[in-house]
Design an enzyme around this catalytic site. Structure first.
Site, PDB file in Angstrom:
ATOM      1  N   LYS A  96       0.670  -1.491   0.001  1.00 46.24           N
ATOM      2  CA  LYS A  96       0.237  -0.194  -0.200  1.00 46.24           C
ATOM      3  C   LYS A  96       0.501   1.164  -0.191  1.00 46.24           C
ATOM      4  O   LYS A  96       1.178   2.370   0.521  1.00 46.24           O
ATOM      5  CB  LYS A  96      -1.314   0.314   1.079  1.00 46.24           C
ATOM      6  CG  LYS A  96      -1.839  -1.481   1.289  1.00 46.24           C
ATOM      7  CD  LYS A  96      -2.814  -1.122   1.920  1.00 46.24           C
ATOM      8  CE  LYS A  96      -4.168  -2.700   2.206  1.00 46.24           C
ATOM      9  NZ  LYS A  96      -3.499  -3.317   2.705  1.00 46.24           N
TER      10      LYS A  96
HETATM   11  O1  OMP Z   1      -4.719  -4.860  -0.295  1.00 42.98           O
HETATM   12  C1  OMP Z   1      -5.379  -5.561   0.113  1.00 42.98           C
HETATM   13  O2  OMP Z   1      -4.391  -6.874  -0.008  1.00 42.98           O
HETATM   14  C2  OMP Z   1      -6.383  -5.677   1.165  1.00 42.98           C
HETATM   15  C3  OMP Z   1      -7.107  -4.544   0.948  1.00 42.98           C
HETATM   16  C4  OMP Z   1      -8.675  -4.230   1.880  1.00 42.98           C
HETATM   17  O3  OMP Z   1      -9.514  -3.615   1.450  1.00 42.98           O
HETATM   18  N1  OMP Z   1      -8.798  -5.215   2.394  1.00 42.98           N
HETATM   19  C5  OMP Z   1      -8.055  -6.453   3.314  1.00 42.98           C
HETATM   20  O4  OMP Z   1      -7.976  -7.237   4.136  1.00 42.98           O
HETATM   21  N2  OMP Z   1      -6.607  -6.526   2.504  1.00 42.98           N
HETATM   22  C6  OMP Z   1      -5.315  -7.307   2.644  1.00 42.98           C
HETATM   23  O5  OMP Z   1      -5.600  -8.060   2.478  1.00 42.98           O
HETATM   24  C7  OMP Z   1      -5.771  -9.040   3.077  1.00 42.98           C
HETATM   25  C8  OMP Z   1      -6.823  -9.855   3.858  1.00 42.98           C
HETATM   26  O6  OMP Z   1      -6.500 -10.580   4.480  1.00 42.98           O
HETATM   27  P1  OMP Z   1      -7.746 -12.240   5.620  1.00 42.98           P
HETATM   28  O7  OMP Z   1      -9.113 -10.995   6.326  1.00 42.98           O
HETATM   29  O8  OMP Z   1      -6.694 -13.044   6.985  1.00 42.98           O
HETATM   30  O9  OMP Z   1      -8.193 -13.060   4.609  1.00 42.98           O
HETATM   31  C9  OMP Z   1      -4.111  -8.342   4.675  1.00 42.98           C
HETATM   32  O10 OMP Z   1      -3.421  -8.323   4.366  1.00 42.98           O
HETATM   33  C10 OMP Z   1      -5.441  -6.607   4.865  1.00 42.98           C
HETATM   34  O11 OMP Z   1      -3.873  -5.839   4.424  1.00 42.98           O
END
Ligand code: OMP
Length: 275
Positions: A96
């Site tokens: 990000k």
């Molecule tokens: O940029 C991202 O990947 C991201 C954007 C977003 O809107 N929401 C989000 O959860 N993420 C990322 O996606 C991953 C989600 O993780 P889990 O919730 O464990 O599946 C994490 O690394 C978050 O930082």
């Protein structure tokens, strides 16, 4: 990797799964903590157990930077391992990033030259000159935050001006900065109801869709409104897969969860006549 090669992998593996390598030393199985590099050993086991069920891995930089230099070495080892053993995999640096052009240029160097990622997540808040430095690399991608999965998305991203919400403005403006061959967008699985409107603006772009699994987003809803003729989706699950197990057989449990998601993805692709 270009979009055609990515689509080929999706068809071969009948999967558009991205496994998030959000590796937290406090959550990995205890037996690994004696290893020289516990984070790398954990990641290696997860990758070996899931590489045929997914098309991408997405380490979030926060989990590596929080361990200092050693964490970045674990990340570098992980990327090198995937590159040499599973070269067909699409690699996402979830960092990000985004700053003035002169600084974004260095971020791009870090992830595209130093660590050989295919793509990096970028925040659009600082506008075009904070994003375009990443777009000067052949076959490398910006994945721009557009409509995020978290509750905070409602603080700003739905603000409206002349009937256009902010996340729509980000899509409409930023799609002129690059092409569907070097720009993808983040759309949270928890915002699947907005995908129809999003696809009207960027019908041909790949979307990175986090929020399935631990955050409760629905894969079938995302597929229903977000799939296009070349799939166009990379759906991510991190905690739901990598922490499915907590003992010596953790990788087996991770494979089990990944297989569940891939099996659903395979039938969604078939229903849509894509693979
Ligand atoms: O940029 C991202 O990947 C991201 C954007 C977003 O809107 N929401 C989000 O959860 N993420 C990322 O996606 C991953 C989600 O993780 P889990 O919730 O464990 O599946 C994490 O690394 C978050 O930082």
């Amino acid at each position: 990797m270009n979009s055609q090669e990515l689509f080929e992998q999706i068809k071969i593996k009948k999967s558009f799964l991205c496994v998030g390598l959000d590796t937290d030393k406090n959550k990995i199985p205890a037996h690994l903590l004696d290893a020289e590099d516990p984070i790398y050993e954990f990641n290696k086991a997860i990758v070996d157990a899931t590489h045929d069920l997914c098309v991408a891995y997405k380490p979030n930089l926060a989990f590596y930077e929080s361990e200092g230099i050693e964490g970045l070495k674990s990340l570098e080892r992980t990327v090198k391992y995937i590159r040499s053993n599973y070269p067909e995999i699409f690699l996402i640096a979830d960092a990000k990033r985004g700053d003035i052009g002169n600084t974004s240029k260095m971020y791009a160097k870090a992830f595209f030259e130093n660590m050989d990622f295919d793509s990096v997540t970028v925040a659009p808040y600082m506008g075009a000159d904070s994003v375009t430095p990443f777009l000067s690399y052949e076959n490398k991608w910006v994945i721009l935050l557009a409509l995020t999965s978290n509750k905070g998305a409602f603080d700003f991203q739905f603000m409206e001006e002349n009937g256009t919400r902010l996340f729509e403005k980000v899509l409409e403006t930023s799609k002129e900065w690059g092409t569907p061959e070097n720009m993808m967008y983040v759309v949270g699985a928890t915002k699947a109801e907005s995908l129809t409107d999003i696809r009207k603006i960027i019908p041909n772009s790949f979307l990175l869709v986090p929020g399935v699994g631990a955050q409760g987003g629905s894969l079938s809803e995302v597929a229903k409104y977000g799939l296009n003729d070349t799939c166009g989706l990379l759906v991510n699950s991190s905690r739901g897969i990598i922490y499915a197990g907590s003992d010596e057989d953790f990788a087996l449990f991770a494979r089990g969860e990944a297989l569940k998601v891939q099996t659903e993805m395979s039938s969604l692709l078939e229903e849509k006549g894509i693979a």
